[in-house]
Design a protein around this motif. Structure first.
Motif, PDB file in Angstrom:
ATOM      1  N   GLU A 109      46.276  81.865 116.615  1.00 34.46           N
ATOM      2  CA  GLU A 109      46.199  82.841 117.703  1.00 34.46           C
ATOM      3  C   GLU A 109      44.853  83.547 117.715  1.00 34.46           C
ATOM      4  O   GLU A 109      44.314  83.838 118.783  1.00 34.46           O
ATOM      5  N   ALA A 110      44.305  83.824 116.547  1.00 38.14           N
ATOM      6  CA  ALA A 110      42.988  84.452 116.483  1.00 38.14           C
ATOM      7  C   ALA A 110      41.907  83.500 116.988  1.00 38.14           C
ATOM      8  O   ALA A 110      40.977  83.917 117.690  1.00 38.14           O
ATOM      9  N   LEU A 111      42.018  82.227 116.644  1.00 40.27           N
ATOM     10  CA  LEU A 111      41.053  81.241 117.152  1.00 40.27           C
ATOM     11  C   LEU A 111      41.082  81.181 118.670  1.00 40.27           C
ATOM     12  O   LEU A 111      40.028  81.177 119.329  1.00 40.27           O
ATOM     13  N   TYR A 112      42.277  81.159 119.253  1.00 41.49           N
ATOM     14  CA  TYR A 112      42.385  81.067 120.704  1.00 41.49           C
ATOM     15  C   TYR A 112      41.920  82.353 121.388  1.00 41.49           C
ATOM     16  O   TYR A 112      41.126  82.312 122.335  1.00 41.49           O
TER      17      TYR A 112
ATOM     18  N   MET B  13      38.631  82.700 123.827  1.00 40.31           N
ATOM     19  CA  MET B  13      38.670  83.140 125.224  1.00 40.31           C
ATOM     20  C   MET B  13      37.742  84.331 125.455  1.00 40.31           C
ATOM     21  O   MET B  13      37.028  84.395 126.469  1.00 40.31           O
ATOM     22  N   ILE B  14      37.744  85.278 124.530  1.00 40.57           N
ATOM     23  CA  ILE B  14      36.897  86.464 124.684  1.00 40.57           C
ATOM     24  C   ILE B  14      35.425  86.079 124.648  1.00 40.57           C
ATOM     25  O   ILE B  14      34.617  86.560 125.455  1.00 40.57           O
TER      26      ILE B  14
ATOM     27  N   GLU C  23      30.282  85.677 127.145  1.00 44.66           N
ATOM     28  CA  GLU C  23      29.447  84.596 127.704  1.00 44.66           C
ATOM     29  C   GLU C  23      28.786  83.760 126.609  1.00 44.66           C
ATOM     30  O   GLU C  23      27.677  83.273 126.767  1.00 44.66           O
ATOM     31  N   ASN C  24      29.473  83.615 125.501  1.00 41.01           N
ATOM     32  CA  ASN C  24      29.042  82.713 124.436  1.00 41.01           C
ATOM     33  C   ASN C  24      29.840  81.419 124.620  1.00 41.01           C
ATOM     34  O   ASN C  24      30.876  81.219 123.988  1.00 41.01           O
ATOM     35  N   ARG C  25      29.357  80.550 125.503  1.00 43.38           N
ATOM     36  CA  ARG C  25      30.145  79.385 125.925  1.00 43.38           C
ATOM     37  C   ARG C  25      30.406  78.412 124.770  1.00 43.38           C
ATOM     38  O   ARG C  25      31.550  78.000 124.546  1.00 43.38           O
TER      39      ARG C  25
ATOM     40  N   ARG D 253      45.574  89.010 129.252  1.00 39.82           N
ATOM     41  CA  ARG D 253      45.625  90.439 129.557  1.00 39.82           C
ATOM     42  C   ARG D 253      44.316  91.119 129.162  1.00 39.82           C
ATOM     43  O   ARG D 253      43.849  92.029 129.860  1.00 39.82           O
ATOM     44  N   PHE D 254      43.712  90.688 128.055  1.00 37.05           N
ATOM     45  CA  PHE D 254      42.419  91.245 127.662  1.00 37.05           C
ATOM     46  C   PHE D 254      41.362  90.927 128.721  1.00 37.05           C
ATOM     47  O   PHE D 254      40.539  91.782 129.062  1.00 37.05           O
ATOM     48  N   LEU D 255      41.365  89.697 129.243  1.00 36.17           N
ATOM     49  CA  LEU D 255      40.408  89.345 130.296  1.00 36.17           C
ATOM     50  C   LEU D 255      40.603  90.215 131.528  1.00 36.17           C
ATOM     51  O   LEU D 255      39.627  90.679 132.142  1.00 36.17           O
ATOM     52  N   LEU D 256      41.858  90.431 131.927  1.00 36.91           N
ATOM     53  CA  LEU D 256      42.138  91.268 133.093  1.00 36.91           C
ATOM     54  C   LEU D 256      41.598  92.683 132.892  1.00 36.91           C
ATOM     55  O   LEU D 256      40.958  93.251 133.798  1.00 36.91           O
TER      56      LEU D 256
END
Length: 385
Positions: free
Chosen positions: A153-156, A160-161, A167-169, A297-300
């Motif tokens: 879960e931390a990896l995912y 995403m963050i 913006e670290n693609r 939810r963090f992205l939102l």
């Protein structure tokens, strides 16, 4: 041993009739009677400091008289592997980050043991859920330690963050790929969306076949959005050979799983039967919208605070997604009204059932009413097929 409130655990009391107590004459000359303590085997225990003294040709250990606060701390005598095992059980069952953080901040030893990779790898998704208002460098470092320990879960979440917010693609994709290699369904689906849109690159970076393959892998793991996305791809022939019956089977399976997630509890089933809401189903099944993943939810929350309009980029119109464009005109617009845009067909289908079907009409205000109704019906029919 003292507790956090300053209280001490009760000490063992001696008995006058206890035959294990040694008398003054058993002690060497110069040792006061008040230093005589309980006899255990060949050791005389008293206080914290100790020295060895010969008594009757047997070597004993005499703990020198010391103050009460200097006596041995029994917690420090616990084996490290036992402490790590207990903290691992705690982190796996924690309901919020405070459950784990409050224990780590108790003392130096718990801080050291609580950050052990074994403990962080077992941390539950709820214990590493970080809201935007709590985001900081220390929170970022904590997520990074969990990810380095192998927590899926931390990896995912960190992937995403980093990919969308920081913006670290390359770093974000690398983290999500590590989770995907260990069959993390949400990471597989997110990578599929990135492949479908060519996110982080140019328009030519799209790889539809790779997106379908990732989506199919996530669908086999039961991911509902991946099942819905794969069903629409099969129906439309998008990145795969068109197969309408197979696509409808995947859509039916997605809605079945979606409904089953809400009827496991009898009380919720009764609430649904008494509810008049008609929401998220391609086949008209009345189920409420699911809670977004903590990463979504963090992205939102992140983009609601910072915004993307100054860069000319748009967010996915589905309220539970939160994914932004990484380049202009990356997402597909609604072909009728052109006012909403989606990162995937799954988000389009969900948002249509939830809200957009009541607000979708052509932009030409002079068009007759029958044309608006016909256009809206055509869009609905195309989605439901």
């Amino acid at each position: 041993m003292r507790t956090r409130s300053g209280l001490r655990y009760p000490q063992l009391q001696s008995s006058d009739d206890d035959a294990c107590w040694k008398r003054k004459q058993w002690l060497p000359a110069g040792v006061e009677e008040e230093a005589c303590c309980r006899w255990i085997g060949k050791e005389i225990i008293r206080g914290k400091r100790r020295r060895r003294l010969p008594v009757d040709d047997d070597e004993v250990v005499l703990w020198e008289h010391c103050e009460e606060e200097e006596r041995p701390d029994l917690f420090e005598e616990l084996p490290e592997d036992l402490v790590v095992l207990i903290l691992g059980k705690l982190s796996a069952s924690a309901d919020c980050p405070a459950d784990l953080v409050s224990v780590i901040m108790t003392c130096k030893r718990l801080n050291r043991s609580g950050l052990d990779p074994v403990v962080l790898a077992k941390a539950s998704p709820a214990s590493i859920t970080i809201r935007f208002e709590n985001w900081s460098e220390s929170a970022h470092e904590f997520l990074k330690k969990c990810a380095d320990a192998g927590n899926l879960e931390a990896l995912y979440s960190l992937g995403m963050i980093r990919f969308y917010c920081l913006e670290n693609r390359q770093g974000g994709i690398a983290l999500m790929a590590r989770a995907a290699l260990r069959s993390h369904a949400a990471a597989l689906y997110s990578l599929a969306v990135i492949q479908f849109n060519g996110s982080g690159g140019s328009k030519d970076s799209k790889d539809l076949r790779a997106g379908v393959a990732l989506c199919a892998r996530a669908a086999t793991l039961g991911h509902i959005d991946a099942l819905r996305e794969l069903g629409h791809c099969l129906q439309d022939g998008y990145g795969i050979r068109q197969n309408v019956p197979a696509g409808r089977r995947f859509l039916f399976q997605a809605n079945s799983r979606e409904a089953a997630a809400f009827v496991e509890d009898h009380q919720m089933l009764c609430d649904l039967m008494n509810s008049s809401c008609a929401l998220l189903s391609d086949y008209g099944c009345n189920v409420p919208p699911t809670e977004p993943h903590p990463a979504n939810r963090f992205l939102l929350e992140w983009f609601a605070s910072k915004g993307t309009r100054e860069k000319g980029l748009r967010l996915c119109s589905h309220s539970g997604c939160g994914r932004p464009e990484t380049r202009q005109h990356e997402f597909r617009r609604c072909s009728v009204c052109g006012r909403v845009n989606y990162c995937s067909r799954a988000c389009q289908a969900l948002h249509w059932k939830m809200a957009h079907k009541d607000n979708c009409f052509p932009l030409a205000v002079a068009a007759p009413q029958w044309a608006d109704a016909e256009a809206g019906g055509a869009v609905q029919e195309a989605i439901n097929q």
